[in-house]
Motif scaffolding. Structure first.
Motif, PDB file in Angstrom:
ATOM      1  N   THR A  12       0.771  -1.196  -0.078  1.00 35.75           N
ATOM      2  CA  THR A  12       0.047   0.004   0.035  1.00 35.75           C
ATOM      3  C   THR A  12       0.865   1.269   0.112  1.00 35.75           C
ATOM      4  N   ASP A  13       1.837   1.448   0.824  1.00 40.21           N
ATOM      5  CA  ASP A  13       2.685   2.571   1.001  1.00 40.21           C
ATOM      6  C   ASP A  13       3.691   2.383  -0.266  1.00 40.21           C
ATOM      7  N   GLN A  14       4.079   1.322  -0.751  1.00 41.49           N
ATOM      8  CA  GLN A  14       4.829   1.687  -2.132  1.00 41.49           C
ATOM      9  C   GLN A  14       3.905   1.949  -2.987  1.00 41.49           C
ATOM     10  N   ASN A  15       2.739   1.723  -3.182  1.00 41.31           N
ATOM     11  CA  ASN A  15       1.933   2.157  -4.495  1.00 41.31           C
ATOM     12  C   ASN A  15       1.477   3.700  -4.150  1.00 41.31           C
ATOM     13  N   PHE A  16       1.438   4.188  -2.836  1.00 46.57           N
ATOM     14  CA  PHE A  16       1.151   5.773  -2.533  1.00 46.57           C
ATOM     15  C   PHE A  16       2.376   6.418  -2.893  1.00 46.57           C
ATOM     16  N   CYS A  81      10.631   7.562   5.592  1.00 44.18           N
ATOM     17  CA  CYS A  81       9.183   7.743   5.806  1.00 44.18           C
ATOM     18  C   CYS A  81       8.723   6.515   6.634  1.00 44.18           C
ATOM     19  N   SER A  82       8.445   6.648   7.830  1.00 44.19           N
ATOM     20  CA  SER A  82       8.239   5.754   8.854  1.00 44.19           C
ATOM     21  C   SER A  82       7.159   6.182   9.806  1.00 44.19           C
ATOM     22  N   THR A  83       6.608   5.100  10.401  1.00 45.90           N
ATOM     23  CA  THR A  83       5.516   5.106  11.443  1.00 45.90           C
ATOM     24  C   THR A  83       6.308   5.470  12.808  1.00 45.90           C
ATOM     25  N   LYS A  84       7.398   4.988  12.967  1.00 42.65           N
ATOM     26  CA  LYS A  84       8.140   5.661  14.060  1.00 42.65           C
ATOM     27  C   LYS A  84       8.232   6.917  14.052  1.00 42.65           C
ATOM     28  N   VAL A 103       6.550  11.287   8.838  1.00 48.39           N
ATOM     29  CA  VAL A 103       5.985  10.445   9.686  1.00 48.39           C
ATOM     30  C   VAL A 103       4.732  10.163   8.940  1.00 48.39           C
ATOM     31  N   LYS A 104       4.578   8.597   8.735  1.00 44.86           N
ATOM     32  CA  LYS A 104       3.355   8.068   8.210  1.00 44.86           C
ATOM     33  C   LYS A 104       2.177   8.407   9.000  1.00 44.86           C
ATOM     34  N   PRO A 105       0.970   8.554   8.597  1.00 45.50           N
ATOM     35  CA  PRO A 105       0.767   8.786   7.151  1.00 45.50           C
ATOM     36  C   PRO A 105       1.464  10.011   6.655  1.00 45.50           C
ATOM     37  N   VAL A 106       1.896  10.142   5.240  1.00 46.31           N
ATOM     38  CA  VAL A 106       2.470  11.092   4.930  1.00 46.31           C
ATOM     39  C   VAL A 106       1.678  12.014   4.057  1.00 46.31           C
ATOM     40  N   GLU A 110       3.447  17.426   0.861  1.00 52.58           N
ATOM     41  CA  GLU A 110       4.802  17.463   1.761  1.00 52.58           C
ATOM     42  C   GLU A 110       5.637  16.572   1.246  1.00 52.58           C
ATOM     43  N   PHE A 111       5.100  15.456   0.982  1.00 56.23           N
ATOM     44  CA  PHE A 111       6.261  14.254   0.263  1.00 56.23           C
ATOM     45  C   PHE A 111       6.660  14.627  -0.912  1.00 56.23           C
ATOM     46  N   VAL A 112       5.910  15.035  -1.758  1.00 54.00           N
ATOM     47  CA  VAL A 112       6.351  15.520  -3.136  1.00 54.00           C
ATOM     48  C   VAL A 112       7.229  16.802  -3.201  1.00 54.00           C
ATOM     49  N   ASN A 113       6.733  17.659  -2.324  1.00 56.05           N
ATOM     50  CA  ASN A 113       7.895  18.892  -2.223  1.00 56.05           C
ATOM     51  C   ASN A 113       9.068  18.580  -1.656  1.00 56.05           C
ATOM     52  N   THR A 114       9.224  17.651  -0.923  1.00 54.97           N
ATOM     53  CA  THR A 114      10.403  17.212  -0.085  1.00 54.97           C
ATOM     54  C   THR A 114      11.256  16.300  -1.075  1.00 54.97           C
ATOM     55  N   ALA A 115      10.563  15.498  -1.888  1.00 53.48           N
ATOM     56  CA  ALA A 115      11.275  14.551  -2.952  1.00 53.48           C
ATOM     57  C   ALA A 115      11.770  15.600  -3.915  1.00 53.48           C
TER      58      ALA A 115
END
Length: 120
Positions: A12-16, A81-84, A103-106, A110-115
């Motif tokens: 699921t996270d891989q797909n996201f 990217c972690s739940t920890k 932190v997940k859920p990401v 924010e994810f795309v901007n960081t990437a």
């Protein structure tokens, strides 16, 4: 085209992560274990690595430390990217050389901007 390697054992996270990176113009490869990631990085150095902490076998922290300690891979940006989500976990990520810790859920934006920030 920028390339990204996703090291994540959750489909699921891989797909996201894959779908959001592809929409942002990345070519994406996804693997589920540290061993697979090591093989992919040696064969084809990505422009960016998205890394989970909790993985089968070795942890993402161990892979981060390993990659950041080698001359040929130390400049590849790593986004953990972690739940920890404790401050200690984030501190470990920072100490081991991760460029960012989300932190997940990401949040997708924010994810795309960081990437994009680190893949340039």
């Amino acid at each position: 085209m920028k390339t990204a390697l996703i090291v994540e054992d959750s489909q699921t996270d891989q797909n996201f992560f894959s779908s959001h990176l592809q929409k942002a113009g990345f070519s994406v490869t996804a693997v589920s274990t540290v061993e697979e990631a090591e093989t992919k990085v040696k064969a084809n150095k990505p422009d960016l690595i998205i890394l989970d902490v909790i993985l089968p076998g070795q942890s993402g922290f161990e892979l981060c430390r390993e990659l950041k300690s080698q001359d040929e891979t130390k400049n590849i940006p790593i986004i953990i990217c972690s739940t920890k989500e404790t401050n200690v976990d984030k501190m470990w990520g920072d100490m081991l050389g991760a460029n960012a810790y989300l932190v997940k859920p990401v949040d997708p934006d924010e994810f795309v901007n960081t990437a994009k920030k680190f893949a340039n």
